[in-house]
Scaffold this active site. Sequence first.
Site, PDB file in Angstrom:
ATOM      1  N   THR A 104       0.841  -1.196   0.000  1.00 24.54           N
ATOM      2  CA  THR A 104       0.000   0.000   0.000  1.00 24.54           C
ATOM      3  C   THR A 104       0.878   1.250   0.000  1.00 24.54           C
ATOM      4  OG1 THR A 104      -1.748  -1.162   1.199  1.00 24.54           O
ATOM      5  CG2 THR A 104      -1.797   1.254   1.261  1.00 24.54           C
ATOM      6  N   SER A 118       2.814   2.146  -2.495  1.00 19.66           N
ATOM      7  CA  SER A 118       4.059   1.928  -3.242  1.00 19.66           C
ATOM      8  C   SER A 118       4.134   2.720  -4.539  1.00 19.66           C
ATOM      9  CB  SER A 118       4.220   0.436  -3.557  1.00 19.66           C
ATOM     10  OG  SER A 118       3.141  -0.016  -4.373  1.00 19.66           O
ATOM     11  N   LYS A 137       1.546   2.043  -7.176  1.00 19.12           N
ATOM     12  CA  LYS A 137       0.848   1.275  -8.218  1.00 19.12           C
ATOM     13  C   LYS A 137      -0.236   2.115  -8.899  1.00 19.12           C
ATOM     14  CE  LYS A 137      -0.716  -1.841  -5.414  1.00 19.12           C
ATOM     15  NZ  LYS A 137      -0.303  -1.186  -4.165  1.00 19.12           N
ATOM     16  N   GLU A 166      -7.832  -3.220  -8.159  1.00 18.78           N
ATOM     17  CA  GLU A 166      -8.440  -4.076  -7.138  1.00 18.78           C
ATOM     18  C   GLU A 166      -9.901  -4.394  -7.497  1.00 18.78           C
ATOM     19  OE1 GLU A 166      -6.890  -5.459  -4.721  1.00 18.78           O
ATOM     20  OE2 GLU A 166      -5.093  -4.285  -4.337  1.00 18.78           O
TER      21      GLU A 166
END
Length: 284
Positions: A42, A44, A46, A171
């Site tokens: 979390t 990072s 992305k 997600e």
Amino acid sequence: MEITFEHVTHSYDVNSPTANLGLDDVTLKIKNGLFTAIIGQTGSGKSTLVRHINALLKPTSGTITIGDRVITSDTNNKNLKPLRKQIGMVFQFPESQLFEETVEKDIMFGPMNFGATETEAREAARTVIKLVGLDESYLTQSPFDLSGGQMRRVAIAGVLASDPETIILDEPTAGLDPVGRKEIMSLFKDLQVKGKTIILITHNMDDVANYADAMAVIHRGKLIAQGFPKEVFNNQELLKNDLITLPKSAEFAKGLMQQGFHFDKLPITIDELGTEIKHQLNGD
């Protein structure tokens, strides 16, 4: 449509004392037609990375090439609509973005926003509602009368209705039970088999192992690994430093190694694990 990041850095609040790097000198190639997973802890980077692909964010430095379109820090927002039509994004909990009074109108919104006629958008809605596993009777219903899983399918249908070449999934299975997750992931794998490029952000390593052709690992804004999932999940340096977690099959295989089993490389799917165990029990 190939997507290439070349030395891309993105700084938030660039002129502020609180400036911080969301991306730090990232060079990455996402190949056309593949299912590519982007993983990382979390925070990072992305989501920051994929938001550059349709120019929701722009690089502080470096270039992003998407097909024949080049995005830099100087790119303005004019004429970005054709790019954004090619790149569909399914955000986490996409059902929260539903807003129209009927399912049909909600699905039609995207195509009409990109220039489709009402007739074309209605035909697209009839096509994609079946693609996501719902029949046409849902088109006349209010999206807010549906179950959570059905609402998510409608939201995904709204993205697919514009027929994007590349689909970004942030997600997409969050909050779904195992059956719902498998159905949604199988849908996107089928779309990739039919020619779409799929980019998946996820914390679920089983989804990466079961569906992705390639993967990249982001840590503190830097790209620290990329390659085939089996190679990355067997990268001992990443494992030693807790920079990745393993799929369940690989974790189970590690336990078997303590009982005398040997694996040249950890199997990352149930099928691979079953095959390896069978061979070793049979003395192959």
